[in-house]
Design an enzyme around this catalytic site. Structure first.
Site: not given
Length: 429
Positions: A227, A401-403
């Site tokens: 994401p 990387d939004h994780r």
């Protein structure tokens, strides 16, 4: 006793390669350390050295053969005094089904039944309605290890290819190639969308290189599985350009000429150490946080893109970064980088300013957690000391990387990067 020469694994992730060129011929005498062949991986062409000594009794894989699996016997070396003809009959005849000369590769792409009745050792179920299941090598290994029937999965990769993500949540131990209890209704044949080729537009078919296939696979998986969040800042360049001019005057006697990109690599490296929450990689149920910044720098080469790594960019001098980048870029274009020089890295930088691109959003290079996209510096109206002036400004966009990286932490990294570029003496201290 004759020795088998096998296709080497020239990097930790290499599963197959192209035997680009033989540097010896049958009957030649070789010693340990002599160059035998040039092997083309997905990123570079590397020289392969002999381990044993003797005479080349038989070359089993011809030049230009693609898709040669690691471990395949490619040649036979006879020991001193051994009859070459006898050695050539060694029982290690190589399986050549996976090695295709370039001239024949296009023809082999047409769908056809597998002529060999035995399934390949590294494949999970290989037949579906008479055709081979399309799956990535990693997906096949996971399916084989977990007992998952690939034919039962719907692929989300290019052209319906089964990839790693499709196996997540799949039932383990599912029966393979289970027989239906009753004839199933024939599924409707999917109709491929019309292409320019279907309308007779003149064209040529360009075969994908190993590098282009790898780029397509990795970037598709990145956009499907990672994401992305994008954050953009405008950065004033005038102080950095002035400092670069002064540094180059002082470095002229050493033959070093700094580029703007060299200074931006340094700025990103320092910013990542200042904001360690962004110098990370997502790793499933854990996260890796790095103590130094190794910056992968995108370099365009014939046929694709490669990202040689400037290690310890946060602590290296800008002159050392400049020297390293010139060497890495030169060898990258010649296909001479070692795997450790382009695999790894904690973050990436991609600069398209030299093409006049004002701003863009780069795709993260997994498993890294971020990439910085640099646009062109241009004269713009800009507020300096509360007054409207003309300044040299560029747009920089971070993809995160939004994780692993929250938006607020990504914003802090972009702020730190901007401050370092606008006050460049701070990153040289």
């Amino acid at each position: 006793m004759s020795k088998k020469v096998q296709m080497p694994a020239l990097s930790p992730t290499m599963e197959e390669g192209t035997l680009a060129k033989w540097l010896v011929k049958e009957g030649d005498t070789v010693s340990s350390g002599d160059l035998l062949a040039e092997i083309e991986t997905d990123k570079a062409t590397m020289e392969f050295e002999a381990v044993d000594e003797g005479k080349i009794a038989k070359i089993l894989i011809s030049e230009g053969s693609e898709g040669v699996k690691v471990g395949t016997v490619i040649a036979i070396i006879a020991e001193e005094g051994e009859d070459l003809a006898e050695a050539a009959q060694n029982d290690a005849a190589a399986p050549k089904a996976d090695a295709k000369p370039k001239a024949e590769a296009a023809a082999s792409a047409a769908p056809a039944a597998d002529p060999a009745p035995a399934a390949k050792a590294d494949a999970a179920p290989a037949q579906q309605d008479g055709k081979r299941v399309k799956a990535s090598p990693l997906a096949r290994r996971i399916a084989e290890r977990s007992g998952i029937d690939l034919a039962s999965l719907k692929g989300s990769g290019p052209n319906g290819r089964v990839v790693k993500a499709d196996l997540e949540g799949a039932e383990k131990g599912a029966p393979r190639a289970a027989q239906a209890t009753a004839p199933a209704a024939a599924a409707p044949t999917p109709v491929a969308p019309a292409t320019a080729q279907d309308f007779g537009i003149p064209h040529e078919v360009v075969k994908l290189s190993g590098m282009r296939k790898t780029i397509a696979r990795r970037l598709t998986e990145s956009k499907q599985q990672v994401p992305h969040i994008y954050l953009t800042v405008d950065v004033q360049l005038d102080k950095l350009l002035k400092l670069r001019s002064e540094l180059n005057a002082g470095l002229a006697g050493r033959g070093v000429k700094l580029s703007v990109n060299d200074l931006l690599i340094k700025a990103l490296g320092v910013a990542l150490v200042q904001v360690p929450e962004c110098n990370v990689q997502f790793a499933g149920d854990q996260m890796l946080q790095f103590k130094r910044a190794d910056i992968s720098v995108a370099v365009s080469i014939p046929g694709g893109l490669i990202t040689p790594i400037v290690t310890e960019a946060d602590s290296k001098s800008v002159s050392a970064i400049s020297t390293a980048m010139k060497d890495l870029a030169s060898r990258a274009k010649d296909g001479k980088l070692a795997p450790q020089e382009y695999q790894g890295g904690t973050a990436s930088l991609s600069n398209m300013g030299m093409f006049g691109i004002k701003q863009f959003e780069a795709v993260i290079n997994p498993p890294q957690g971020m990439i910085m996209a640099i646009g062109a510096g241009e004269k713009r109206p800009f507020v300096v000391d509360d007054a409207l002036q003309i300044a040299t400004v560029m747009s920089a966009t971070g993809s995160f990387d939004h994780r692993a990286i929250d938006g607020a932490d990504g914003a802090r990294l972009m702020q730190a990067f901007r401050e370092l570029v606008e006050n460049p003496l701070g990153m040289l201290a």
